[in-house]
Design an enzyme around this catalytic site. Structure first.
Site, mmCIF file in Angstrom:
data_model
loop_
_atom_site.group_PDB
_atom_site.id
_atom_site.type_symbol
_atom_site.label_atom_id
_atom_site.label_comp_id
_atom_site.label_asym_id
_atom_site.label_seq_id
_atom_site.Cartn_x
_atom_site.Cartn_y
_atom_site.Cartn_z
ATOM 1 N N LYS A 137 6.018 -8.777 -17.351
ATOM 2 C CA LYS A 137 6.994 -9.368 -16.428
ATOM 3 C C LYS A 137 7.265 -10.843 -16.723
ATOM 4 C CE LYS A 137 5.293 -7.104 -12.438
ATOM 5 N NZ LYS A 137 5.387 -7.007 -10.987
ATOM 6 N N ARG A 146 12.698 3.201 -16.740
ATOM 7 C CA ARG A 146 12.422 4.620 -16.454
ATOM 8 C C ARG A 146 13.268 5.078 -15.279
ATOM 9 N NH1 ARG A 146 10.022 3.639 -11.632
ATOM 10 N NH2 ARG A 146 8.839 1.711 -11.495
ATOM 11 N N GLU A 174 4.898 -17.792 -9.253
ATOM 12 C CA GLU A 174 6.299 -17.784 -8.871
ATOM 13 C C GLU A 174 6.414 -18.424 -7.501
ATOM 14 O OE1 GLU A 174 8.330 -13.954 -10.604
ATOM 15 O OE2 GLU A 174 8.270 -13.849 -8.419
ATOM 16 N N HIS A 214 4.560 -4.379 -0.606
ATOM 17 C CA HIS A 214 5.424 -4.516 -1.784
ATOM 18 C C HIS A 214 5.849 -3.172 -2.371
ATOM 19 C CE1 HIS A 214 4.244 -8.618 -1.400
ATOM 20 N NE2 HIS A 214 2.997 -8.368 -1.736
HETATM 21 P P1 ADP Z 1 6.226 -4.245 -8.888
HETATM 22 O O1 ADP Z 1 6.510 -4.200 -10.350
HETATM 23 O O2 ADP Z 1 4.783 -4.095 -8.567
HETATM 24 O O3 ADP Z 1 7.131 -3.380 -8.083
HETATM 25 P P2 ADP Z 1 7.884 -6.599 -8.373
HETATM 26 O O4 ADP Z 1 7.745 -7.846 -9.163
HETATM 27 O O5 ADP Z 1 9.056 -5.717 -8.677
HETATM 28 O O6 ADP Z 1 6.524 -5.759 -8.458
HETATM 29 O O7 ADP Z 1 7.931 -6.985 -6.826
HETATM 30 C C1 ADP Z 1 7.811 -6.014 -5.813
HETATM 31 C C2 ADP Z 1 8.210 -6.651 -4.495
HETATM 32 O O8 ADP Z 1 7.349 -7.743 -4.171
HETATM 33 C C3 ADP Z 1 9.610 -7.240 -4.453
HETATM 34 O O9 ADP Z 1 10.586 -6.248 -4.199
HETATM 35 C C4 ADP Z 1 9.488 -8.226 -3.329
HETATM 36 O O10 ADP Z 1 9.598 -7.613 -2.066
HETATM 37 C C5 ADP Z 1 8.076 -8.747 -3.492
HETATM 38 N N1 ADP Z 1 8.107 -9.975 -4.311
HETATM 39 C C6 ADP Z 1 7.986 -10.073 -5.645
HETATM 40 N N2 ADP Z 1 8.102 -11.351 -6.051
HETATM 41 C C7 ADP Z 1 8.309 -12.096 -4.952
HETATM 42 C C8 ADP Z 1 8.511 -13.505 -4.704
HETATM 43 N N3 ADP Z 1 8.515 -14.397 -5.683
HETATM 44 N N4 ADP Z 1 8.689 -13.899 -3.416
HETATM 45 C C9 ADP Z 1 8.670 -13.013 -2.401
HETATM 46 N N5 ADP Z 1 8.484 -11.687 -2.569
HETATM 47 C C10 ADP Z 1 8.314 -11.229 -3.820
#
Ligand code: ADP
Length: 441
Positions: free
Chosen positions: A116, A290, A199, A234
């Site tokens: 990521k 995917r 982040e 999440h």
């Molecule tokens: P995964 O690959 O585990 O699904 P993601 O990076 O896609 O993880 O993030 C999943 C969720 O986590 C996002 O949809 C959001 O709700 C929350 N999230 C991720 N990054 C942030 C951030 N920087 N600030 C707030 N919420 C976040």
């Protein structure tokens, strides 16, 4: 076209892929963990091979055993579904080395996007905004410095995390010192790589994503957008298509960013570009290389069968570039086996009746066991109506008819969500369900 596809997955998605294969007249091979011998997906496949004991590690993540079954069965392609090995570049490479088509992009593309932090660096290079934060950091001092620069709260994420795991919100330097090694250890164990990055934590944002499909000649189709802001820990719980909050100009911007991201990738197959949307700005989050759990809302609004198309494109069929038009509004809710505190509930589905008038995608039938080894998804319940309001009303009626006994589920929460004025008015963000459940964050 392929003659026989091995499905390296289980449950709902394995059945979904079997349905698509039937439509294409392709024979199917299931692989299963010992305990799943009598599961629906095993019964419905043309052939089935036991690949090991019950834990995911020794079965659905067991690359060698799966490939052995593929070779024994004479399959010519492998569909990984979602989760398990779906974004495992090594597995994709091993499939190719065995002369099997892995239904997904090339191993190198998977590898780039599975990291990521690297994917964010790539997005930034393509001129696509990313959530402020650094690339993978090696030591605590560097993390402290970056966190101070970003300003707390920050999110510490495992670079190879997924499925909502491997991320933690930190509100102070004290928490960072305390959590850093824990997350690193967690990441090492769960994702076999301890790289982490920081982040800025967005205190209010929506999760919006674009479904894309690209063929071997580089023709790109954008297949609409989805909103997946309703999440617990999440992980998505309610998904909609289209993302009704977007204005025409915002949607155009989103699609332009999607094209910018795709233009630098050597990509073949289905994929999802995920963004967080805050203060009318899109920030690239990650790309999933995917099929997604929530692909079905896109199927309902575009009228396409995404799994059939995915298989056709993997077999070399070409598509026309463009943006698919969509009609109406679709909502999916994930009915999960859930105990107190959002934990996985296990046990027997004593009663399981979904005579709901909705599209129901499930891997279970009455009498089946929900096992402790796998995920919590029991069924996806989907509706499509001309408007979002009508879709919510229909889903409310459908949920009333769900009869499920024997295990704890989130049915009451789903019903509660559909009745909430703020949900109905689409005043939601990614923290909506945490607030509803009274979670710490
Ligand atoms: P995964 O690959 O585990 O699904 P993601 O990076 O896609 O993880 O993030 C999943 C969720 O986590 C996002 O949809 C959001 O709700 C929350 N999230 C991720 N990054 C942030 C951030 N920087 N600030 C707030 N919420 C976040």
């Amino acid at each position: 076209m392929f003659k026989k596809i091995l499905i390296a997955n289980r449950g709902e998605v394995a059945l979904r892929i079997i349905r698509a294969c039937h439509q294409l007249n392709i024979a199917t091979v299931a692989v299963y963990a010992q305990v799943e011998q009598t599961s629906l997906f095993v019964q419905q496949a043309d052939e089935a091979y036991c690949i090991g004991p019950n834990t995911a590690q020794s079965s659905y993540l067991n690359r060698e055993a799966i490939l052995m079954a593929a070779l024994l069965s004479g399959a010519d392609a492998v569909h990984p579904g979602y989760g398990f090995l779906a974004e495992d570049a090594l597995f994709a490479k091993m499939c190719a080395e065995c002369g099997l088509t892995f239904i997904g992009p090339q191993p190198a593309t998977i590898a780039l996007l599975a990291d990521k932090a690297a994917a964010k660096t790539y997005a930034h290079k393509q001129g696509v905004p990313v959530i402020p934060g650094g690339s993978a950091l090696k030591d605590e001092a560097a993390l402290r410095q970056t966190a101070a620069y970003l300003g707390y709260p920050v999110m510490l994420k495992a670079s190879f995390g997924g499925g909502g795991k491997g991320m933690r919100v930190l509100s102070s330097e004290h928490e960072l010192r305390h959590q850093y090694h824990l997350i690193q250890e967690e990441a090492r164990q769960a994702f076999l790589n301890d790289a982490v990055y920081l982040e800025k934590y967005l205190t209010s944002a929506r999760h919006i994503e674009v479904q894309v499909l690209q063929d071997q000649a580089g023709h790109l189709q954008l297949l609409g957008d989805r909103e997946c802001s309703l999440q617990r820990n999440h992980q998505k719980v309610v998904e909609e298509s289209p993302a009704a909050i977007l204005t025409t100009a915002e949607r155009a911007k989103l699609y332009q960013l999607a094209r910018q991201l795709m233009s630098g990738l050597d990509y073949v197959g289905l994929g999802t570009l995920e963004f967080l949307f805050a203060e009318h700005q899109f920030y690239f989050l990650e790309m999933n290389t995917r099929l997604q759990v929530e692909h079905a809302v896109t199927e309902m609004t575009t009228g396409m069968d995404l799994v059939v198309t995915q298989i056709e494109v993997a077999a070399g069929q070409l598509i026309k570039s463009g943006t698919k038009t969509f009609k109406g509004h679709a909502i999916e809710v994930r009915l999960n086996a859930q105990a107190e505190g959002g934990l996985l509930a296990t046990g027997k589905l004593e009663t399981f009746r979904l005579f709901t008038g909705a599209r129901v995608d499930t891997g279970y039938q009455e009498g089946d066991q929900i096992l402790p080894y796998y995920d919590a998804l029991v069924a996806k319940i989907l509706v499509k109506q001309p408007t979002r309001k009508k879709a919510i009303e229909k889903l409310q009626r459908c949920l009333q008819h769900v009869q499920i006994k024997g295990i704890g589920t989130n049915l009451a929460t789903l019903t509660q969500i559909m009745a909430l004025p703020n949900y109905q008015a689409n005043l939601v963000d990614i923290h909506f369900l945490a607030h509803l459940a009274g979670d710490a964050q």
